[in-house]
Design an enzyme around this catalytic site. Sequence first.
Site, short mmCIF file in Angstrom:
data_model
loop_
_atom_site.label_atom_id
_atom_site.label_comp_id
_atom_site.label_asym_id
_atom_site.label_seq_id
_atom_site.Cartn_x
_atom_site.Cartn_y
_atom_site.Cartn_z
N SER A 145 0.85 -1.19 0.00
CA SER A 145 0.00 0.00 0.00
C SER A 145 0.89 1.24 0.00
O SER A 145 2.01 1.21 0.52
CB SER A 145 -0.86 0.01 1.27
OG SER A 145 -1.48 1.28 1.42
N TYR A 158 -1.76 -0.96 10.41
CA TYR A 158 -1.96 -1.57 9.09
C TYR A 158 -0.82 -1.12 8.16
O TYR A 158 -0.20 -1.93 7.47
CB TYR A 158 -3.33 -1.15 8.54
CG TYR A 158 -3.50 -1.27 7.05
CD1 TYR A 158 -3.88 -2.48 6.47
CD2 TYR A 158 -3.30 -0.18 6.20
CE1 TYR A 158 -4.05 -2.59 5.09
CE2 TYR A 158 -3.47 -0.28 4.83
CZ TYR A 158 -3.84 -1.48 4.29
OH TYR A 158 -4.00 -1.58 2.93
#
Length: 253
Positions: A145, A158
């Site tokens: 990400s 995360y």
Amino acid sequence: MEKLGRRFQGKVAIVTASTQGIGFSIAERLGFEGASVVVSSRKQKNVDEAVEKLRAKGIQVLGVVCHVSNAQQRKNLIEKTVQKYGKIDVIVSNAASNPSVDAILETQDSVLDKLWEINVKASILLLKDAAPHLEKGSAIVFISSIGAYQPQASMAMYGVTKTALLGLTKALASEMAPDTRVNCVAPGFVPTHFADFIMKNEAVRKAIEEKTLLNRLGTTEDMAAATAFLASDDASYITGEILVVAGGIPSRL
Ligand code: NAP
């Protein structure tokens, strides 16, 4: 899609968490380009529906239920693939979880474990099971990400697990060379179920669009195109690399 090449003709590709969103588009793209694809996720109904959709598009597809943190289901995913197709050429490790918006120091132990387990450890364990069946010239792609570079406050832990995937890409590229290439795609913001906060809030959506240089959110197809490139022989001299696909949102030099 008729203008696409057939870079994956005769190849077998497993994509985890692939019954919707980015994973589904990756499976579809590899399938359009000739791969026999294996789709999977936690729910049988979702697996059945994804298989039906891909088959209707003329794609050779097998569906297997696999919650990535379930050891038996991971083993079964690999076994069913090898039983049906005899080998594995491509693995796209796409599953992730983001169960909390807490600050890191306020995140419960059990949530820290879950984040590590699903976002990082399961990818390693799946590759352990798959390793004996990987063909010479095979390719792994991790889905990280943009948050790996600058974890956002509301998704900080995360983000840290996604940073770990960048390190894992480098480490496994070295460990699995020269027979297997290992690369990584770091998506920007893509309106999927996972990122429904973008769709739910017009102001958030606009703010994210403005952060990009291209004035738009990403699409699942953008992520699939980048993943297919890294998994294909077009990238045969690329390993240990991270491709940021984020419309120009700052990441690294
Ligand atoms: P999505 O649209 O919500 O799709 C998630 C898929 O994963 C579904 O098919 C779901 O099916 C499956 N799944 C969820 N948990 C699973 C598990 N534990 N084991 C196996 N399958 C599981 O999500 P997405 O946005 O495409 O995200 C895919 C990847 O892209 C993730 O790694 C995410 O971190 C990354 N990413 C997304 C964005 C974004 O903006 N969307 C940005 C950066 C990175 P079931 O419910 O049937 O399990």
